[in-house]
Design an enzyme around this catalytic site. Structure first.
Site, PDB file in Angstrom:
ATOM      1  CE  LYS A  40      53.637  46.455  35.252  1.00  0.00           C
ATOM      2  NZ  LYS A  40      53.182  47.270  34.079  1.00  0.00           N
ATOM      3  CD  GLU A  96      48.054  39.725  44.169  1.00  0.00           C
ATOM      4  OE1 GLU A  96      48.735  40.756  44.083  1.00  0.00           O
ATOM      5  OE2 GLU A  96      47.810  38.983  43.199  1.00  0.00           O
ATOM      6  CG  ASP A 100      38.565  38.852  41.443  1.00  0.00           C
ATOM      7  OD1 ASP A 100      37.425  38.719  41.881  1.00  0.00           O
ATOM      8  OD2 ASP A 100      38.790  39.249  40.288  1.00  0.00           O
TER       9      ASP A 100
HETATM   10  P1  XMP Z   1      42.323  36.253  40.924  1.00  0.00           P
HETATM   11  O1  XMP Z   1      41.026  36.202  40.172  1.00  0.00           O
HETATM   12  O2  XMP Z   1      43.332  35.331  40.358  1.00  0.00           O
HETATM   13  O3  XMP Z   1      42.772  37.717  40.634  1.00  0.00           O
HETATM   14  O4  XMP Z   1      42.104  36.093  42.430  1.00  0.00           O
HETATM   15  C1  XMP Z   1      43.778  38.315  41.271  1.00  0.00           C
HETATM   16  C2  XMP Z   1      44.367  39.353  40.361  1.00  0.00           C
HETATM   17  O5  XMP Z   1      43.396  39.941  39.510  1.00  0.00           O
HETATM   18  C3  XMP Z   1      43.524  41.325  39.468  1.00  0.00           C
HETATM   19  N1  XMP Z   1      42.258  41.935  39.897  1.00  0.00           N
HETATM   20  C4  XMP Z   1      41.986  43.222  39.902  1.00  0.00           C
HETATM   21  N2  XMP Z   1      42.751  44.273  39.544  1.00  0.00           N
HETATM   22  N3  XMP Z   1      40.988  45.734  40.115  1.00  0.00           N
HETATM   23  C5  XMP Z   1      42.248  45.520  39.678  1.00  0.00           C
HETATM   24  O6  XMP Z   1      42.934  46.476  39.365  1.00  0.00           O
HETATM   25  C6  XMP Z   1      40.162  44.735  40.491  1.00  0.00           C
HETATM   26  O7  XMP Z   1      39.024  44.983  40.900  1.00  0.00           O
HETATM   27  C7  XMP Z   1      40.694  43.408  40.366  1.00  0.00           C
HETATM   28  N4  XMP Z   1      40.182  42.189  40.641  1.00  0.00           N
HETATM   29  C8  XMP Z   1      41.162  41.319  40.325  1.00  0.00           C
HETATM   30  C9  XMP Z   1      44.665  41.668  40.387  1.00  0.00           C
HETATM   31  O8  XMP Z   1      45.771  41.931  39.585  1.00  0.00           O
HETATM   32  C10 XMP Z   1      44.919  40.446  41.204  1.00  0.00           C
HETATM   33  O9  XMP Z   1      46.285  40.246  41.399  1.00  0.00           O
END
Ligand code: XMP
Ligand code: MG
Length: 177
Positions: A40, A96, A100
């Site tokens: 979302k 996206e 992260d």
């Molecule tokens: P990865 O670790 O797979 O993560 O690259 C991507 C997803 O993790 C969520 N994400 C966050 N959501 N604040 C958020 O609200 C943050 O600081 C955060 N860091 C990671 C996000 O859903 C993303 O799609």
């Protein structure tokens, strides 16, 4: 609302989204673009961005569930599609909220590539380079941010905070209880 402190203002976000749209308008001029938006978190970013795009666009949504708890990344990704879409030979832009660890986007790109798109690029609002576990980069990045958990402009903590017009760092006291 969970306590947070301002990191990126509404004005900074809107200004940067306009710059990203200008870059995309140059890159995809005269083409048709298939945007795949990840629910979302990317919904608000996507809806602001697409209204500034001048080429023909089609919007698709999918949901990637990668977060098992509030702030910690899980290593497995589950995909849900809101509808079936065909991207064979199409120019695809994956949109996206945040890059992260890279696990989610790496998984999504691999999955989408199986459907033989003509091209595929990644556009993220936020990038946390310090957290990367996989070697993956976005082609379009709104802002690089430090390793803090952020909410607002679509991003949530336990589903709250998406409605904020700015991006704020979640106060650690909210989850280190
Ligand atoms: P990865 O670790 O797979 O993560 O690259 C991507 C997803 O993790 C969520 N994400 C966050 N959501 N604040 C958020 O609200 C943050 O600081 C955060 N860091 C990671 C996000 O859903 C993303 O799609
Ligand atoms: Mg989330």
């Amino acid at each position: 609302m969970y306590r947070n402190r301002l990191l990126i203002t509404e004005e900074q976000i809107q200004h940067r989204v306009r710059e990203l749209a200008e870059d995309l308008n140059k890159e995809y001029r005269g083409k048709s673009l298939d945007i795949v938006s990840v629910l979302k978190g990317a919904m608000i970013f996507t809806s602001d961005l697409i209204r500034l795009l001048e080429m023909d666009v089609r919007i698709h949504f999918l949901q990637a569930l990668s977060y098992s708890s509030g702030t910690e990344s899980s290593e497995t990704v589950n995909l849900h599609f809101t509808s079936v879409f065909d991207i064979r030979d199409c120019d695809v832009l994956l949109v996206e909220d945040i890059l992260d660890t890279g696990i989610t986007l790496d998984y999504l790109v691999k999955h989408l590539k199986e459907n033989a798109p003509g091209s595929i690029r990644i556009c993220v609002l936020l990038d946390k380079p310090d957290r990367r576990k996989l070697n993956i980069q976005a082609d379009y990045v709104g802002f690089q941010i430090p390793d803090d958990f952020v909410i607002g402009y679509g991003l949530d903590y336990l589903e709250y905070g998406r409605q904020l017009k700015y991006i704020g760092v979640l106060d650690r006291s909210e989850y280190e209880k």
